[in-house]
Design an enzyme around this catalytic site. Structure first.
Site, PDB file in Angstrom:
ATOM      1  N   ILE B  47      -7.655   2.679  -1.238  1.00 60.81           N
ATOM      2  CA  ILE B  47      -7.775   2.311  -2.938  1.00 60.81           C
ATOM      3  C   ILE B  47      -6.568   1.385  -2.855  1.00 60.81           C
ATOM      4  CG2 ILE B  47      -6.938   3.178  -5.252  1.00 60.81           C
ATOM      5  CD1 ILE B  47      -9.052   4.961  -4.022  1.00 60.81           C
ATOM      6  N   HIS B  49      -4.319   0.064  -5.211  1.00 60.61           N
ATOM      7  CA  HIS B  49      -3.653   0.732  -6.407  1.00 60.61           C
ATOM      8  C   HIS B  49      -2.996  -0.351  -7.458  1.00 60.61           C
ATOM      9  CE1 HIS B  49      -3.684   4.917  -4.964  1.00 60.61           C
ATOM     10  NE2 HIS B  49      -3.121   4.476  -3.803  1.00 60.61           N
ATOM     11  N   VAL B 172       5.214   1.230  23.153  1.00 65.87           N
ATOM     12  CA  VAL B 172       6.450   0.586  23.274  1.00 65.87           C
ATOM     13  C   VAL B 172       7.448   1.620  23.603  1.00 65.87           C
ATOM     14  CG1 VAL B 172       8.378  -0.565  21.957  1.00 65.87           C
ATOM     15  CG2 VAL B 172       6.353  -1.189  21.648  1.00 65.87           C
ATOM     16  N   ARG B 311       0.914   9.662   6.352  1.00 71.08           N
ATOM     17  CA  ARG B 311       1.726   9.177   5.502  1.00 71.08           C
ATOM     18  C   ARG B 311       3.153   8.984   6.183  1.00 71.08           C
ATOM     19  NH1 ARG B 311      -0.022  12.751   2.103  1.00 71.08           N
ATOM     20  NH2 ARG B 311      -1.582  12.401   0.606  1.00 71.08           N
ATOM     21  N   GLU B 338       4.295   4.170   3.130  1.00 75.74           N
ATOM     22  CA  GLU B 338       3.277   5.060   2.904  1.00 75.74           C
ATOM     23  C   GLU B 338       2.474   4.423   1.682  1.00 75.74           C
ATOM     24  OE1 GLU B 338       4.914   8.506   1.259  1.00 75.74           O
ATOM     25  OE2 GLU B 338       6.635   7.673   0.450  1.00 75.74           O
ATOM     26  N   SER B 339       1.631   5.239   1.118  1.00 78.54           N
ATOM     27  CA  SER B 339       0.998   4.782  -0.147  1.00 78.54           C
ATOM     28  C   SER B 339       2.126   4.205  -1.279  1.00 78.54           C
ATOM     29  CB  SER B 339       0.209   5.950  -0.925  1.00 78.54           C
ATOM     30  OG  SER B 339      -0.396   5.473  -1.990  1.00 78.54           O
ATOM     31  N   CYS B 403     -28.835   5.633  10.341  1.00 76.06           N
ATOM     32  CA  CYS B 403     -28.240   6.055   9.007  1.00 76.06           C
ATOM     33  C   CYS B 403     -27.745   4.926   8.263  1.00 76.06           C
ATOM     34  CB  CYS B 403     -27.386   7.216   9.526  1.00 76.06           C
ATOM     35  SG  CYS B 403     -28.024   8.636  10.141  1.00 76.06           S
TER      36      CYS B 403
END
Lengths: 431, 488
Positions: B47, B49, B172, B311, B338-339, B403
């Site tokens: 998304i 946002h 790393v 996240r 994160e989001s 598909c």
């Protein structure tokens, strides 16, 4: 640059050159149709039989035991001798309800065919892990049984050494034996239902003969491993198929094979506007294998999943013949009477029988699966509730497709019916 | 000696790399996984946002709104699927209305355009499959969708086309400042010297930060589980359908994807292992319980797969972007992304890239190559376009994935891209082969063959997703011999 996309006219176009498509083509050609093209997406005709190198095919049709490739080769040879135009490496992209078929291939490019009749024979595919929602990691080592079979039988590679099989479908059972013979250790075959979904002969020949335990009413409840499978958790399930806590069994394995059901591959069918039957996931057809769209026919595993290729061929001969009749203007006429699934019956095919009042009726075969295992049941067919057919069976199981034949006389009794119903009864019906 | 090393080839690392590739400097991107986008960037809601969730004044709010506004043009330039269907945040009570009003205030404060509260009748008109128990909703018309992994791959390609090197499968182990004021990056396979280091390591970024800074950060791994449903003849929803947010995140959504699938999820569970992307029965059941509030008649018959993503939640809740505080000069980072990290990624890439370039004193290149947009997929071509594509390359005539209608030409192209596919999943993310309802059952053997031809390796070396994820364990002969060594 603009390519010319002129439509190629053809009497019958058949989608798929597996056993169903080949049989339909042979029947249509025998019925005198010369303008006939079979399109096959794989590089070779024969369909899934090509990778089924075990024997046991053809007992009904040829009265001998053939391997899958041998069975397929007979039809491929026949088609070749009859001069049938089978084009491989051609993928059909769409079929419309007025029977315009668009296809593409490396050899011919994009082509558009305008057919008088179309026979759909695309077969089926396996239900994948994702569709089951089994929790756990999404590492390597999880294959549908057919994919594993392709790796082993067509490519010559082993997908794993220690194997658990979820589901007792026939391909899974066959692969249990195949991988065992090839040096893998098959630890268990796990089946959610209290009965196997495979043929009894495969349970015996592929599991029992190799001491592979079959866990009925069990399922895989977790998959472990970061890069590659390192193990699976198997749990017993209750009567509602929910895992029972505390019954977990851990198996250390590097491979999980899935044999949890086959799904008719009907994307093209849906695109053509053909009605789909929820019970079979295939087209709704009448007794001539014609779908809800006039001139489009369906047969074989794309119509409903069969156990035995012999019956696929039988059904597909009828579809090819019916398509030829349609092209010739000899449409299968009569009022369509719905065939319904009654008690204990799943996915009766055909879903309609066309009967012309007072006409001569050819025998009609009805195929279906029982919803569970039955001992000494009766298969009963009623017309508007009145029994017109009854047959005693020794045993019926969901793993074995049932087949009954309605005769001229029985069909005549259905002529005025609004509905025909097939059911399974433990008591003998009063006829 | 590199001018800059970017650690982490997720969407943020690749966005930073693309921005830095506009400058004349020597650039290296490294990642522990075998492909780009192989962490949170491949497993999130996809998304873009609108930007009403984040508290005004936070980096999350600022970068989300800025990034979201960059998407349309950027996705167009890269040839990445993007759409802007809008979103509804559903309220089922008057308490929820208060929450929605607060979101609307935030939207206005954050500069999100066009948001308003809509009532039940209008909601049901917009999205008839919404649970009729809905009372009101926040409508955010600018909410968008993007294919996050395709976005990341395209950014990586663009950076690579402009000279950035990528060394993947290269974890790393240590970063340390050198006596001469530079940095040494030590990995599982080599050591690299660089003037600047940019930590975009997602879930791994906290450990790297703490390795070089006197100021601690703490990342919490917050796992989200999802269901992905097949394309349906009729999409149940056209917009992204949120529920009211909680302190754990934006809650469970029902959303179309850019490819016409339906995504259900995510859950939000804090876990110990930041790389444990297993799904759980409990989590998946939880998704469905919550989804039914939005979509009462949801059914799982069309499920293609389930997955989870993680996240990287920083304990104080905001992104930490820029120069690493408490570390010697030349260290930069994007930690706790994160989001709405995917939404913010273009803005983070631009700002952080420019900041690093300024520190290094790099000049803009005159000859920066614009991205080569990813060609239109065969799946969405018209007949005429298909015929044309075939005329140019007959490998468009062979469908490998039935598909998702992916052709041999597209699979070969995905392997030949600047940062090309090296595994079955790498091909899948770039082409969608194996992404459909059969989940690679039919096409994976053929994709494997093509990978072998293109890379000149044996099928035994082909992996699902790098590491030890090889698909095959040996030839029939090898395994039979291993099991019965005494037989001829």
């Amino acid at each position: 640059m603009k390519n010319e996309l002129t439509a190629i006219n053809v009497d019958i176009l058949i989608v798929g050159a597996g056993p169903a498509g080949l049989a339909a083509a042979i029947a249509a050609k025998k019925a005198g149709i010369d303008s006939l093209i079979v399109l096959e997406r794989e590089e070779n005709a024969g369909g899934i039989l090509r990778q089924c190198i075990h024997n046991g095919f053809g007992l009904h049709r040829f009265k001998e035991e053939l391997t899958g490739p041998e069975y397929a080769q007979r039809d491929i040879d026949t088609a070749g001798e009859m001069g049938i135009d089978v084009r491989t490496g051609v993928t059909v992209l769409s079929v419309t309800n007025d029977k315009v078929v668009t296809a593409i291939s490396k050899k011919y490019g994009l082509q558009i065919f305008k057919a008088k009749a179309v026979v759909l024979a695309m077969g089926c595919r396996e239900r994948p892990r994702g569709a089951l929602g089994i929790p756990g990691t999404r590492c390597a080592g999880i294959y549908s049984a057919g994919t594993a079979q392709k790796f082993v039988n067509l490519e010559g590679y082993m997908p794993g050494r220690r194997v658990v099989i979820l589901g007792s479908g026939d391909i899974g059972l066959i692969m249990a034996r195949r991988m065992t013979l090839q040096g893998a250790k098959v630890l268990a075959c796990v089946e959610l239902m209290p009965f196997s979904s495979g043929l009894n002969r495969n349970i015996v020949q592929c599991l029992h003969d190799y001491n592979i335990p079959l866990y009925l009413s069990h399922t895989v409840t977790d998959i472990h491993g970061k890069d590659r499978v390192t193990g699976v958790t198997v749990s017993k399930v209750d009567e509602n198929r929910r895992p029972i806590p505390g019954t977990e069994i851990e198996f250390e394995c590097d491979t999980l094979l899935l044999s949890v059901g086959l799904i008719p591959e009907n994307e093209l069918t849906v695109g053509a506007g053909v009605d789909i039957c929820p019970a079979t996931s295939g087209a709704v057809v009448d007794d001539s294998l014609q779908t809800s769209v006039p001139g489009i026919f369906a047969c074989g595993n794309v119509l409903h999943v069969h156990d035995l290729v012999d019956f696929v061929s039988g059904e597909s001969f009828k579809a090819g013949q019916a398509a030829a009749d349609y092209v010739r203007g000899r449409e299968h006429a009569g009022r369509a009477i719905p065939v319904r699934d009654g008690a204990g019956v799943r996915g009766a095919v055909p879903q309609q029988i066309r009967l012309e009042k007072g006409a001569q009726h050819a025998n009609v075969d009805i195929m279906f699966r029982p919803d569970r295992v039955y001992q000494n049941p009766y298969v009963v067919v009623t017309a508007d509730g009145k029994p017109i057919f009854s047959q005693k069976k020794m045993i019926m199981a969901p793993g074995e497709m049932a087949n009954i034949t309605l005769t001229e006389k029985q069909l005549a009794a259905c002529e005025d019916a609004q509905a025909i119903e097939v059911s399974i009864s433990l008591e003998k019906p009063a006829m | 000696m590199y001018d800059a090393i970017i650690i982490g080839a997720g969407v943020v690392g690749c966005a930073v790399a693309q921005q830095l590739s506009r400058y004349a400097g020597r650039l290296l991107v490294i990642d522990r996984m075998e492909d780009v986008a192989d962490g949170a960037s491949k497993a999130n809601s996809g998304i873009v946002h609108a930007g009403f969730d984040a508290h005004p004044g936070t980096e999350k709010a600022r970068l989300n709104v800025k990034g979201a506004k960059m998407y349309k043009e950027l996705a167009g330039e890269l040839g990445v699927p993007y759409g802007q269907p809008g979103a509804l945040v559903l309220g089922f009570s008057e308490d929820d209305r208060a929450t929605l009003n607060k979101l609307l205030e935030q939207a206005n404060a954050n500069g999100v355009e066009g948001c308003r509260i809509v009532e039940r009748d209008e909601i049901l008109k917009m999205e008839p499959n919404t649970n009729p128990a809905v009372v009101c909703a926040l409508h955010a018309p600018t909410s968008g969708l993007v294919s996050p992994y395709e976005m990341t791959c395209a950014l990586a390609d663009s950076a690579a086309e402009n000279g950035a090197e990528f060394i993947l499968n290269n974890p790393v182990l240590e970063i340390k400042p050198t006596a001469d004021g530079n940095w040494l990056v030590i990995t599982g396979r080599d050591e690299y010297k660089t003037r600047a280091v940019v930590n975009c390591a997602g879930m791994g970024s906290g450990v790297l930060h703490n390795m070089i800074s006197t100021r601690r950060v703490k990342l919490i791994a917050r796992r989200g589980e999802y269901y992905l449903l097949d394309h349906a003849a009729e999409m149940p929803f056209h917009m992204t359908m949120f529920q009211c947010p909680t302190k754990m995140g934006k809650g469970v959504l029902v959303s179309p994807t850019t490819h016409g699938n339906i995504l259900l999820g995510p859950t939000a569970d804090d876990i110990d292992d930041g790389y444990d992307t297993a799904t759980t029965r409990k989590g998946l059941d939880n998704v469905m319980d919550k989804v039914r509030l939005t979509w009462k008649n949801a059914n799982l018959r069309l499920t293609i797969t389930t997955f989870s993503g993680i996240r990287a939640h920083e304990e104080h809740g905001d992104f930490i972007i820029g120069k690493v505080e408490g570390a010697p000069a030349g260290a930069f980072e994007a930690v706790g992304v994160e989001s709405p990290g995917l939404s913010a990624a273009p803005a983070i890439g631009q700002e952080l890239g420019d900041e690093v370039a300024a520190f290094l004193g790099l000049d803009r290149k005159d000859d920066w190559k614009k991205p080569t947009p990813i060609p239109k997929a065969f799946r969405v071509m018209t007949d005429e376009e298909r015929a044309e594509a075939y005329a140019k390359n007959p490998e468009y005539g062979t469908l490998v994935c039935r598909c998702e209608q992916v052709t041999e030409a597209e699979i070969r192209a995905a392997i030949r891209r600047p940062v090309g596919a090296r595994s079955i999943d790498g091909v899948k993310r770039r082409t969608r082969a194996g992404m459909g309802r059969c989940q690679g059952g039919f096409c994976s053997p053929r994709v494997m063959e093509i990978l072998c031809e293109e890379l000149g390796v044996s099928p035994l070396e082909i992996t699902k997703c790098g590491g030890d994820s090889r698909l095959l364990v040996g030839t029939l002969h090898d395994i039979a011999k291993e099991a019965r060594p005494d037989e001829k």
